[in-house]
Design a protein around this motif. Structure first.
Motif, PDB file in Angstrom:
ATOM      1  N   THR A   1     -20.329-113.958   1.756  1.00 16.16           N
ATOM      2  CA  THR A   1     -19.980-114.798   0.628  1.00 16.16           C
ATOM      3  C   THR A   1     -21.106-115.941   0.962  1.00 16.16           C
ATOM      4  O   THR A   1     -21.247-116.487   2.201  1.00 16.16           O
ATOM      5  CB  THR A   1     -18.659-115.506   0.510  1.00 16.16           C
ATOM      6  OG1 THR A   1     -17.810-114.389   0.332  1.00 16.16           O
ATOM      7  CG2 THR A   1     -18.582-116.641  -0.719  1.00 16.16           C
ATOM      8  N   ARG A   2     -21.932-116.294  -0.143  1.00 17.52           N
ATOM      9  CA  ARG A   2     -23.050-117.316   0.019  1.00 17.52           C
ATOM     10  C   ARG A   2     -22.773-118.328  -1.122  1.00 17.52           C
ATOM     11  O   ARG A   2     -22.548-117.990  -2.045  1.00 17.52           O
ATOM     12  CB  ARG A   2     -24.509-116.758  -0.112  1.00 17.52           C
ATOM     13  CG  ARG A   2     -24.636-115.671   1.013  1.00 17.52           C
ATOM     14  CD  ARG A   2     -25.296-116.357   2.282  1.00 17.52           C
ATOM     15  NE  ARG A   2     -25.799-115.143   2.960  1.00 17.52           N
ATOM     16  CZ  ARG A   2     -25.256-114.498   3.767  1.00 17.52           C
ATOM     17  NH1 ARG A   2     -23.893-114.733   4.010  1.00 17.52           N
ATOM     18  NH2 ARG A   2     -25.616-113.651   4.732  1.00 17.52           N
TER      19      ARG A   2
ATOM     20  N   ASP B   1      -3.754-112.973   1.900  1.00 17.91           N
ATOM     21  CA  ASP B   1      -4.529-112.331   0.728  1.00 17.91           C
ATOM     22  C   ASP B   1      -5.943-113.303   1.045  1.00 17.91           C
ATOM     23  O   ASP B   1      -5.751-114.478   1.615  1.00 17.91           O
ATOM     24  CB  ASP B   1      -3.922-112.917  -0.714  1.00 17.91           C
ATOM     25  CG  ASP B   1      -3.065-112.239  -1.082  1.00 17.91           C
ATOM     26  OD1 ASP B   1      -3.056-110.960  -1.154  1.00 17.91           O
ATOM     27  OD2 ASP B   1      -1.943-112.858  -1.369  1.00 17.91           O
ATOM     28  N   VAL B   2      -6.876-112.504   0.966  1.00 16.25           N
ATOM     29  CA  VAL B   2      -8.127-113.281   1.248  1.00 16.25           C
ATOM     30  C   VAL B   2      -9.133-113.291  -0.146  1.00 16.25           C
ATOM     31  O   VAL B   2      -9.334-112.003  -0.602  1.00 16.25           O
ATOM     32  CB  VAL B   2      -9.256-112.707   2.415  1.00 16.25           C
ATOM     33  CG1 VAL B   2     -10.334-113.555   2.596  1.00 16.25           C
ATOM     34  CG2 VAL B   2      -8.361-112.904   3.691  1.00 16.25           C
ATOM     35  N   ALA B   3      -9.322-114.349  -0.771  1.00 16.99           N
ATOM     36  CA  ALA B   3     -10.239-114.310  -2.080  1.00 16.99           C
ATOM     37  C   ALA B   3     -11.543-115.098  -1.528  1.00 16.99           C
ATOM     38  O   ALA B   3     -11.428-115.938  -1.061  1.00 16.99           O
ATOM     39  CB  ALA B   3      -9.336-115.019  -3.240  1.00 16.99           C
ATOM     40  N   ASP B   4     -12.634-114.343  -2.384  1.00 15.69           N
ATOM     41  CA  ASP B   4     -13.739-115.008  -1.963  1.00 15.69           C
ATOM     42  C   ASP B   4     -14.643-114.708  -3.255  1.00 15.69           C
ATOM     43  O   ASP B   4     -14.171-113.967  -4.211  1.00 15.69           O
ATOM     44  CB  ASP B   4     -14.475-114.828  -1.030  1.00 15.69           C
ATOM     45  CG  ASP B   4     -14.886-113.079  -0.867  1.00 15.69           C
ATOM     46  OD1 ASP B   4     -15.484-112.563  -1.771  1.00 15.69           O
ATOM     47  OD2 ASP B   4     -14.202-112.646   0.034  1.00 15.69           O
ATOM     48  N   THR B   5     -15.652-115.477  -3.328  1.00 17.39           N
ATOM     49  CA  THR B   5     -16.703-115.168  -4.609  1.00 17.39           C
ATOM     50  C   THR B   5     -17.925-114.457  -4.280  1.00 17.39           C
ATOM     51  O   THR B   5     -18.801-114.521  -4.933  1.00 17.39           O
ATOM     52  CB  THR B   5     -17.185-116.726  -5.151  1.00 17.39           C
ATOM     53  OG1 THR B   5     -17.632-117.434  -4.211  1.00 17.39           O
ATOM     54  CG2 THR B   5     -15.628-117.445  -5.898  1.00 17.39           C
ATOM     55  N   GLY B   6     -17.689-113.625  -3.060  1.00 13.80           N
ATOM     56  CA  GLY B   6     -18.851-112.733  -2.433  1.00 13.80           C
ATOM     57  C   GLY B   6     -18.976-111.883  -3.587  1.00 13.80           C
ATOM     58  O   GLY B   6     -18.449-111.613  -4.461  1.00 13.80           O
ATOM     59  N   VAL B   7     -20.225-111.059  -2.883  1.00 14.82           N
ATOM     60  CA  VAL B   7     -20.514-110.050  -3.772  1.00 14.82           C
ATOM     61  C   VAL B   7     -19.675-108.715  -4.184  1.00 14.82           C
ATOM     62  O   VAL B   7     -19.600-108.021  -5.054  1.00 14.82           O
ATOM     63  CB  VAL B   7     -21.781-109.202  -3.191  1.00 14.82           C
ATOM     64  CG1 VAL B   7     -23.082-110.290  -3.387  1.00 14.82           C
ATOM     65  CG2 VAL B   7     -21.386-108.621  -1.898  1.00 14.82           C
ATOM     66  N   GLY B   8     -18.634-108.630  -3.188  1.00 14.60           N
ATOM     67  CA  GLY B   8     -17.455-107.619  -3.525  1.00 14.60           C
ATOM     68  C   GLY B   8     -18.052-106.227  -3.174  1.00 14.60           C
ATOM     69  O   GLY B   8     -19.318-105.974  -2.637  1.00 14.60           O
ATOM     70  N   ILE B   9     -17.242-105.148  -3.471  1.00 17.06           N
ATOM     71  CA  ILE B   9     -17.523-104.030  -3.221  1.00 17.06           C
ATOM     72  C   ILE B   9     -17.874-103.244  -4.379  1.00 17.06           C
ATOM     73  O   ILE B   9     -17.022-103.448  -5.577  1.00 17.06           O
ATOM     74  CB  ILE B   9     -16.365-102.885  -2.431  1.00 17.06           C
ATOM     75  CG1 ILE B   9     -16.175-103.757  -1.244  1.00 17.06           C
ATOM     76  CG2 ILE B   9     -16.643-101.531  -2.306  1.00 17.06           C
ATOM     77  CD1 ILE B   9     -14.888-103.201  -0.489  1.00 17.06           C
ATOM     78  N   ASP B  10     -19.068-102.541  -4.740  1.00 18.15           N
ATOM     79  CA  ASP B  10     -19.276-101.751  -6.084  1.00 18.15           C
ATOM     80  C   ASP B  10     -18.243-100.938  -6.291  1.00 18.15           C
ATOM     81  O   ASP B  10     -17.561-100.237  -5.793  1.00 18.15           O
ATOM     82  CB  ASP B  10     -20.812-100.972  -5.426  1.00 18.15           C
ATOM     83  CG  ASP B  10     -21.297-100.342  -7.021  1.00 18.15           C
ATOM     84  OD1 ASP B  10     -20.532-100.555  -7.831  1.00 18.15           O
ATOM     85  OD2 ASP B  10     -22.424 -99.884  -6.882  1.00 18.15           O
ATOM     86  N   GLU B  11     -18.022-101.050  -7.531  1.00 19.24           N
ATOM     87  CA  GLU B  11     -16.760-100.387  -8.204  1.00 19.24           C
ATOM     88  C   GLU B  11     -16.987 -98.666  -7.970  1.00 19.24           C
ATOM     89  O   GLU B  11     -16.267 -97.846  -8.216  1.00 19.24           O
ATOM     90  CB  GLU B  11     -16.306-100.720  -9.762  1.00 19.24           C
ATOM     91  CG  GLU B  11     -15.905-102.220  -9.719  1.00 19.24           C
ATOM     92  CD  GLU B  11     -15.349-102.407 -11.056  1.00 19.24           C
ATOM     93  OE1 GLU B  11     -15.238-101.446 -12.126  1.00 19.24           O
ATOM     94  OE2 GLU B  11     -15.215-103.637 -11.441  1.00 19.24           O
ATOM     95  N   ALA B  12     -18.287 -98.427  -8.088  1.00 21.46           N
ATOM     96  CA  ALA B  12     -18.397 -97.030  -8.172  1.00 21.46           C
ATOM     97  C   ALA B  12     -18.171 -96.168  -6.793  1.00 21.46           C
ATOM     98  O   ALA B  12     -18.457 -94.880  -6.613  1.00 21.46           O
ATOM     99  CB  ALA B  12     -20.098 -96.730  -8.332  1.00 21.46           C
ATOM    100  N   VAL B  13     -18.078 -96.844  -5.816  1.00 22.80           N
ATOM    101  CA  VAL B  13     -17.780 -96.447  -4.388  1.00 22.80           C
ATOM    102  C   VAL B  13     -16.474 -95.972  -4.192  1.00 22.80           C
ATOM    103  O   VAL B  13     -15.509 -96.339  -4.520  1.00 22.80           O
ATOM    104  CB  VAL B  13     -18.083 -97.599  -3.408  1.00 22.80           C
ATOM    105  CG1 VAL B  13     -17.522 -97.032  -1.842  1.00 22.80           C
ATOM    106  CG2 VAL B  13     -19.419 -98.097  -3.296  1.00 22.80           C
TER     107      VAL B  13
END
Length: 89
Positions: free
Chosen positions: A54-55, A77-89
């Motif tokens: 997360t940046r 629970d860990v919530a962040d506004t990072g890039v996350g994981i591509d849904e296609a994966v």
């Protein structure tokens, strides 16, 4: 609660270095039947990954006791506004 707060504190410097706000909300978790070392490792990994990926965002760690299918569990629970994981994966 101690394990969650310690794991979060270990990730706080990295989160700050990446320009993130970092918040921990942990209820008193009481006694639980779990492997404390594995629990600490999992929570530490979740917090570290959020801080690493997360940046200039927000990270929130939440820990509480809750019921799932009528069984009391410890939920982190860990919530962040990072890039996350591509849904296609």
């Amino acid at each position: 609660t101690h394990v969650v707060r310690e794991a979060a504190e270990n990730a706080r410097d990295l989160a700050a270095a990446n320009g993130n706000s970092f918040r921990v909300c942990a209820d008193s978790l009481g006694v639980a039947a779990l492997d404390p070392e594995m629990f600490a490792r999992c929570v530490t990994e979740l917090c570290s990954n959020a801080a690493k990926f997360t940046r200039n965002g927000d990270i929130e760690i939440m820990a509480r006791r809750t019921k799932v299918h009528n069984v009391e569990v410890v939920q982190v629970d860990v919530a962040d506004t990072g890039v996350g994981i591509d849904e296609a994966v």
